[in-house]
Design an enzyme around this catalytic site. Structure first.
Site, mmCIF file in Angstrom:
data_model
loop_
_atom_site.group_PDB
_atom_site.id
_atom_site.type_symbol
_atom_site.label_atom_id
_atom_site.label_comp_id
_atom_site.label_asym_id
_atom_site.label_seq_id
_atom_site.Cartn_x
_atom_site.Cartn_y
_atom_site.Cartn_z
ATOM 1 N N GLN A 237 1.213 -1.238 -0.310
ATOM 2 C CA GLN A 237 -0.439 0.000 -0.159
ATOM 3 C C GLN A 237 1.065 0.994 -0.105
ATOM 4 O O GLN A 237 0.743 2.365 -0.513
ATOM 5 C CB GLN A 237 -1.079 -0.381 1.434
ATOM 6 N N ARG A 384 -9.950 -0.489 6.952
ATOM 7 C CA ARG A 384 -10.709 0.235 7.193
ATOM 8 C C ARG A 384 -10.841 1.029 8.385
ATOM 9 O O ARG A 384 -12.094 1.614 9.006
ATOM 10 C CB ARG A 384 -12.027 0.272 6.046
ATOM 11 N N CYS A 385 -9.915 1.343 9.130
ATOM 12 C CA CYS A 385 -9.710 1.829 10.324
ATOM 13 C C CYS A 385 -9.493 3.629 10.392
ATOM 14 O O CYS A 385 -10.187 4.154 12.080
ATOM 15 C CB CYS A 385 -8.900 1.514 11.543
ATOM 16 N N GLU A 760 -13.248 4.945 4.623
ATOM 17 C CA GLU A 760 -13.260 4.237 5.289
ATOM 18 C C GLU A 760 -14.098 4.481 6.079
ATOM 19 O O GLU A 760 -14.559 3.824 7.209
ATOM 20 C CB GLU A 760 -11.650 4.451 6.528
#
Ligand code: MCN
Ligand code: CUM
Length: 806
Positions: A237, A384-385, A760
């Site tokens: 990423q 997705r935090c 997110e």
């Protein structure tokens, strides 16, 4: 102008710029099986590496014998910690300031920990080799329950830290303590609680879960001995950060390291960290002189690389009897597993957990987070935090519901009463953030009207009476969740990764015939950057999005960027893209003025070119200007039309949303039905409404999974119980509810195009909406809080505990 001249609207539509529901250009290859993923990289003579892993959660390693394994046909090498020590790589630094074993050194600290790396001519031979490696373990008492981690007699997990009273984030209180992080004013907060009419206190746990992307973590490393160059294809990423980390720990000069992140099959935060597989594959290619591939299998992915959450949040809210909040006090026990490998910006050991005051005007607040080691896999920031905003939102949204219940108030009404008001922005929160913009009341009211909130509450009241009369066995819950996110890490004043400021970048190069390429420092894992980045450029410089190719993920060609996570791509790279485009437009204006023989100031921008003010027929399109940039620029100007922008944001962006979930639960079976789920998101200016909707659908599906079933559980001895898709809930189209989406638009005042992140948000807001629906359903039976995940069994158990089923 003749009849054939396109109208302004037609010219705008042709660009497919911002606001257009442009179809995803990357899907043409993805849907036809033509993506190019890491596992598609097949190099001549390529070897395969795979791990010997620990069956124990905590054990001393008495010996490792690789002799038999080396005799297995096809096996060429077996790396152990001893081998790695010869190149000083048995341990690696983590992004959180800790160190982590690459291969077990002296002991193992979690089940499935990497013990040895077998390198063979193919995957099957590697697997046979794994079976032949003899490891003698001496089991040690495992530490699984984080609540006992700091007991006086708790086993010492990290012997390498024995006697160390200082960690990367301050003093350590115990041999299993990692850090304590506190924010806010403790005294004033305590005072607010002393004076409060009403207080609530609840231990709210956010269980351990895992992002489990479709494609697992993997890499191919290839070392060219002649050139001294290392090429790494990987599911990264953040490719540039990987390059810098590899340079720092391998001592290979950074310009001789080429990191390529090709197509990625989902990341969700799982692919931010640096894992032992990468280091071992890199060492193995240097040792063998051949390319080495490492590909995780599903079980390895679920049990070893980057879990999420595991936050245990003791939450207290103080309020007046009228329901005005006066103080928030939160203590978090954070289970980090065996190593603190959280991928947060360096100065943030608990991420942005201090957004825990949420959307409410808390005059004072205090947050304390204690991180502890346990015998579980490391990780913690993934899925997705937004750097722990998921945990923060769950904490405050559950807390507000519990307060509403205690006050006998409606949860939506309590929220409306305490929201930060539109005129209070920019708003300074008690825990140190400056919220850029918001209009919470409008969003909440729009949501409440759309779903007929009042009608739902009336129906619920009737159903409750019917339940009490024994006419139905179903209970109904309405889950309300209003979240504020903090995304766009981040301003260099407080965000860095290993000392590198968290800016992002874009380079745009336009070609003579009026098309071009944009290279960006972020890396899409499915978010559709190839589609949306071109849309920003289309609007800014009037070249159709179809004529702009977007490239990410190659560190040799892309400008240095910090990558894609924390929904930072739009807030940070999105701004760099707009600003690079504006530099191009500024140069284009000079060229246009020269061509039209007027002053630059006499020109105005008009969709896809410059027009002389007051002389509409005198026009130069961007396409014309591209050509001119290569043959007739004004005297003294450099030819060409390209620009680079590095953007260091002045602040984060604060997207928000109002989510509602309507659920019916059968108390005798625990089976729930999600009747309705409504999600209103405000991410400021919307670049591509269809992509946003896709992001929201995906994030809500993951939120549904987490709230209603997904869990990485451990038994008392540290065996992972959620280590395969047999046990780990992955919702399919059958289980997934229908999503209703909606939006408001409150632009970010400091972002060049007013956009905030959204990737997110649905997970941040979704989980509390589901959990609040379940809890709301049971609340009239006297329950204040039921822990997630709310699977059928737990629902039934709750009903039983509350005495409404046998
Ligand atoms: N977008 C938009 N308008 C806005 C905001 C965003 O059109 N106002 C678009 C963007 O242009 C981009 C997409 O929405 O195409 C997501 O943008 P953004 O919110 O900036 O998030 P990132 O691109 O930084 O993506 C990261 C975020 C994270 S951190 C996780 S985790 C997650 C998520 O994205 N992982 C995903 N969504 C995912 N979606 C897919 N398919 N796969 C993942 O691994
Ligand atoms: Cu925290 S999961 Mo995303 O930031 O890659």
């Amino acid at each position: 102008m003749n009849d054939m001249t396109p109208t302004r609207e037609q010219r705008e539509a042709r660009l497919e710029g911002m606001g257009c529901k442009r179809k995803r250009v990357e899907d043409i290859r993805f849907t036809q099986g033509k993506g190019n993923y890491v596992d598609d990289v097949k190099l001549p003579g390529m070897l395969h590496g795979d791990f010997v892993r620990s069956p124990h959660a905590h054990a001393r390693i008495k010996s490792i014998n690789t002799e038999k394994a080396l005799k297995v046909p096809g096996v060429l090498a077996v790396l152990t910690a001893e081998t790695l020590k010869t190149v000083n790589l048995a341990w690696m630094p983590t992004l959180a300031g800790d160190v982590q074993m690459v291969l077990a050194d002296g002991k193992v600290l979690f089940q499935n920990q990497e013990v040895a790396f077998v390198v063979a001519t193919d995957r099957y031979a590697a697997d046979d080799g794994i079976g032949a490696v003899e490891v003698e373990y001496e089991a040690l008492p495992p530490l699984i329950d984080p609540f006992t981690a700091m007991d006086a007699d708790a086993p010492m997990l990290r012997e390498d830290l024995a006697g160390k009273t200082e960690g990367a984030h301050g003093p350590r209180k115990h041999h299993n303590h990692i850090f304590e992080w506190t924010v806010g004013d403790r005294e004033l907060t305590d005072l607010a609680f002393d004076k409060a009419d009403v207080t609530i206190k609840e231990m709210i746990s956010y269980h351990r879960t895992h992002p489990s992307p479709l494609e697992t973590c993997q890499c191919v490393c290839s070392f060219d001995k002649i050139k001294g160059e290392l090429t790494i294809w990987g599911t990264f990423q953040a490719p540039h950060v990987i390059r810098t980390v590899v340079a720092l720990i391998s001592k290979i000069p950074e310009h001789k390291i080429h990191v390529i992140a090709p197509d990625i099959g989902g990341g969700f935060g799982n692919k931010v960290g640096a894992y032992p597989g990468y280091i071992c594959a890199a060492v193995a290619t240097i040792v063998t002189g051949k390319p080495v591939k490492w590909v995780e299998d599903r079980m390895e992915n679920l049990t070893t690389t980057s879990f999420a959450r595991d936050y245990h949040m003791t939450t207290e809210i103080a309020a007046t009897k009228e329901g005005k909040v006066t103080g928030l006090r939160v203590h978090v026990l954070a289970d980090h597993g065996a190593f603190d490998a959280c991928a947060d910006p360096s100065k943030w050991p608990a991420g942005f957990m201090n957004i825990v005051t949420g959307s409410y005007d808390f005059p004072v607040a205090h947050l304390a987070v204690d991180g502890v080691y346990t015998n579980k896999a490391p990780g913690g920031v993934a899925y997705r935090c937004s750097f722990r905003v998921t945990e923060a939102a769950y904490c405050i949204e559950r807390g507000m519901d519990i307060l509403a219940q205690k006050l006998g108030m409606d949860p939506a009404e309590l929220r409306l009463k305490n929201f930060i008001k539109a005129e209070q922005f920019p708003y300074h929160s008690a825990l140190g953030w400056e919220y850029d913009s918001g209009d919470y009341h409008t969003a909440m009211k729009k949501g409440m009207e759309t779903i007929d909130y009042a009608g739902l509450r009336r129906e619920q009241a009737e159903k409750r009476e019917a339940f009490k009369r024994g006419e139905t066995r179903e209970i109904m819950g309405v889950g309300v969740s209003f979240f504020t996110e903090i995304v766009g890490a981040g301003p260099s004043k407080n965000c860095d990764i290993l000392g590198i400021a968290m800016f992002d970048s874009c380079e745009i190069r336009l070609h003579p015939t009026g098309s071009g390429i944009a290279r960006v420092g972020t890396k899409s894992q499915g978010q559709g950057h190839e589609t949306t980045w071109a849309q920003i450029i289309a609007t800014e410089i009037g070249i159709p999005a179809d004529d702009i190719m977007v490239e990410e993920g190659n560190t040799d060609t892309a400008p240095y960027g910090l990558g894609t996570y924390g929904s930072r791509s739009t807030p940070v790279a999105g701004a760099a893209i707009a600003l690079a485009a504006r530099k191009i437009r500024a140069k284009a204006q000079m060229i246009a003025a020269y061509l039209l023989e007027v002053h630059e100031g006499d020109l105005e921008w008009d969709v896809d070119g410059f027009r002389v003010k007051g002389l509409p027929e005198k026009f130069k399109s961007m396409k014309d200007i591209c050509w001119a940039a290569y043959n007739s620029v004004p005297p003294g100007m450099e030819p060409g039309l390209e620009a680079v922008s590095y953007y260091d944001p002045p602040n984060m962006t604060y997207p928000f949303g109002a989510y509602f979930c309507v659920m019916d639960i059968d108390v005798d079976t625990g089976v729930y039905k999600i009747r309705r789920f409504y999600a209103l998101d405000d991410c400021g200016t919307r670049i591509n409404p269809m992509i946003i909707e896709g992001q929201v659908h995906g994030g809500l599906t993951e939120a549904f999974a987490i709230a209603m079933g997904q869990e990485i559980r451990y038994d008392a001895t540290g065996n992972v119980l959620g280590g395969s898709f047999m046990d780990f809930f992955i919702p399919t189209a059958v289980e997934t509810p229908h999503w209703e989406t909606d939006h408001t638009v409150t632009p970010s005042p400091h972002h060049p195009i007013g956009a905030k992140g959204v990737g997110e948000s649905p997970n941040v807001g979704g989980v509390p909406a589901f959990s609040n629906a379940v809890n709301d359903a049971f609340s009239f039976l006297g329950s204040t809080h039921i822990q997630m995940p709310h699977d059928f069994w737990r629902n039934w158990e709750a009903a039983k505990r509350l005495g409404v089923t046998g």
